[in-house]
Scaffold this motif. Structure first.
Motif, PDB file in Angstrom:
ATOM      1  N   ASN A  14       0.769  -1.234  -0.048  1.00  0.00           N
ATOM      2  CA  ASN A  14       0.040   0.138  -0.056  1.00  0.00           C
ATOM      3  C   ASN A  14       0.995   1.276  -0.143  1.00  0.00           C
ATOM      4  O   ASN A  14       0.796   2.127   0.758  1.00  0.00           O
ATOM      5  N   TRP A  15       1.770   1.255  -0.672  1.00  0.00           N
ATOM      6  CA  TRP A  15       2.837   2.405  -0.884  1.00  0.00           C
ATOM      7  C   TRP A  15       2.100   3.675  -1.490  1.00  0.00           C
ATOM      8  O   TRP A  15       1.246   3.573  -2.216  1.00  0.00           O
ATOM      9  N   THR A  16       2.398   4.881  -0.972  1.00  0.00           N
ATOM     10  CA  THR A  16       2.003   6.034  -1.389  1.00  0.00           C
ATOM     11  C   THR A  16       2.890   6.475  -2.736  1.00  0.00           C
ATOM     12  O   THR A  16       3.620   5.647  -3.231  1.00  0.00           O
ATOM     13  N   SER A  17       2.556   7.303  -3.679  1.00  0.00           N
ATOM     14  CA  SER A  17       3.210   7.923  -4.698  1.00  0.00           C
ATOM     15  C   SER A  17       4.522   8.120  -4.420  1.00  0.00           C
ATOM     16  O   SER A  17       5.641   7.696  -4.997  1.00  0.00           O
ATOM     17  N   ARG A  18       4.882   8.702  -3.230  1.00  0.00           N
ATOM     18  CA  ARG A  18       6.028   9.209  -2.928  1.00  0.00           C
ATOM     19  C   ARG A  18       6.962   7.976  -2.303  1.00  0.00           C
ATOM     20  O   ARG A  18       8.167   7.832  -2.451  1.00  0.00           O
ATOM     21  N   GLN A  19       6.403   7.128  -1.734  1.00  0.00           N
ATOM     22  CA  GLN A  19       7.020   5.718  -1.270  1.00  0.00           C
ATOM     23  C   GLN A  19       7.586   4.928  -2.457  1.00  0.00           C
ATOM     24  O   GLN A  19       8.730   4.649  -2.448  1.00  0.00           O
ATOM     25  N   LEU A  20       6.772   4.893  -3.481  1.00  0.00           N
ATOM     26  CA  LEU A  20       6.944   4.305  -4.735  1.00  0.00           C
ATOM     27  C   LEU A  20       8.231   4.987  -5.429  1.00  0.00           C
ATOM     28  O   LEU A  20       9.268   4.415  -5.928  1.00  0.00           O
ATOM     29  N   GLU A  21       8.036   6.213  -5.531  1.00  0.00           N
ATOM     30  CA  GLU A  21       9.200   6.971  -5.906  1.00  0.00           C
ATOM     31  C   GLU A  21      10.471   6.740  -5.738  1.00  0.00           C
ATOM     32  O   GLU A  21      11.651   6.714  -5.970  1.00  0.00           O
ATOM     33  N   ARG A  22      10.462   6.780  -4.142  1.00  0.00           N
ATOM     34  CA  ARG A  22      11.724   6.437  -3.366  1.00  0.00           C
ATOM     35  C   ARG A  22      12.148   5.201  -3.429  1.00  0.00           C
ATOM     36  O   ARG A  22      13.508   5.235  -3.646  1.00  0.00           O
ATOM     37  N   GLN A  23      11.687   4.229  -3.523  1.00  0.00           N
ATOM     38  CA  GLN A  23      11.903   2.909  -3.742  1.00  0.00           C
ATOM     39  C   GLN A  23      12.654   2.595  -5.129  1.00  0.00           C
ATOM     40  O   GLN A  23      13.496   1.771  -5.102  1.00  0.00           O
TER      41      GLN A  23
END
Length: 336
Positions: A127-136
């Motif tokens: 359930n990643w947010t957009s910011r978490q996906l971008e960081r990964q």
């Protein structure tokens, strides 16, 4: 009669959940709209004789007709993006309602289908947010996991087709801790790094990976009258074991490995239940010496790991250097 606090909280939760579902539904419909627009543009484009030139003029013409009526979402650049979206994800039924348009838009920058498949599966599972996906993506999560695993295992774990059976399938090396906000040129004590990790615990759990939960900091244990303090203790529900992390900001020594081994042995013999798997120990260190680790520990052991930490995200060259170093090390081991 006073309204109970629990009732009010329950209603608030119902409202919040309903709003969240409504926002997701609207966003998914928007995503589908962009996909269908991209599909229609591409189909029309294929009818042109000079496809490249015809496609450019076609999109410019569509933008001119629609932008004044519907706004900047139908600019030449955006329409090109919708076309790329359809080309990258050509099956509409494969689009996931759990992903937002912002996330799909970011995934268009990812190079290969395998990488996109991995990040989509991880986004849905965690359930990643957009910011978490971008960081990964920017921290090259996929490539870091591939260093010690094969592509099939990495994708299978991401899709929940298999549970990780070996700690190396989820433990990353190196770990990127740029979210701590510490300057790379400065020197730090272990307690400084530990405090920064606790302050940014949510981000650190995200970097650790799937299934981790926090248990204790500076866990005090007694061994035959002596007191020892373990830096950080976590639990991983996928591996079903405790995970002990010791922080080293100076050069890694065999004494550090021996101390961590003692902590792992203590947890295995005192804290672990019969149904749980053996404890994992991670030395999170600024400077890792693979040779020291290799000759301090028994061959084929699967409980102690050394993971280098970095205080900033890698460049593509730095990551490829790390991958090539691991490949060379693997080839050297095969020769022995």
């Amino acid at each position: 009669m006073l309204t109970s606090h629990n009732l009010i909280e329950d209603i608030r939760n119902i409202i919040a959940q309903s709003r969240d579902r409504a926002i997701r539904a609207v966003d998914h419909e928007r995503t589908l709209m962009y996909w269908h627009i991209g599909k229609r543009i591409f189909e029309e484009e294929q009818n042109g004789e000079d496809r490249a030139e015809y496609g450019t003029q076609l999109i410019k013409s569509i933008s001119k007709s629609l932008q004044s009526e519907y706004g900047s979402g139908f600019s030449y650049r955006q329409l090109n993006l919708y076309r790329q979206f359809y080309r990258t994800f050509p099956i509409v039924h494969a689009l996931h309602a759990q992903l937002s348009w912002t996330q799909y838009k970011f995934l268009l920058r990812v190079d290969t289908e395998e990488q996109r498949e991995f990040y989509i599966a991880e986004t849905i599972k965690n359930n990643w947010t957009s910011r978490q996906l971008e960081r990964q993506v920017y921290s090259n999560l996929y490539e870091r996991l591939l260093i010690s695993n094969n592509k099939e295992d990495v994708l299978a774990v991401a899709r929940n087709e298999k549970q990780p059976s070996d700690a190396k399938e989820i433990i990353k090396d190196p770990m990127y801790l740029e979210f701590l906000g510490l300057k790379r040129e400065a020197s730090y004590y272990e307690k400084d790094l530990e405090q920064a990790i606790i302050t940014h615990l949510q981000e650190f759990l995200l970097e650790l990976g799937n299934g981790f939960s926090f248990v204790a900091r500076q866990k005090r244990i007694h061994i035959d009258g002596d007191e020892f303090f373990i830096d950080l203790v976590f639990y991983n529900r996928l591996l079903q074991c405790f995970v002990i992390i010791e922080i080293k900001t100076d050069k890694l020594t065999h004494q550090d490995i021996g101390q961590l081994q003692m902590y792992v042995n203590y947890y295995d013999r005192i804290e672990k239940t019969p149904t749980e798997n053996p404890t994992i120990g991670i030395l999170l260190c600024a400077h890792k010496n693979d040779t020291v680790v290799k000759f301090t520990l028994p061959e084929n052991q699967k409980q102690i790991f050394a993971s280098k930490y970095e205080l900033y995200l890698p460049t593509e060259k730095q990551l490829m250097d790390e991958v090539n170093k691991e490949i060379e090390s693997f080839e050297d081991d095969k020769k022995l």
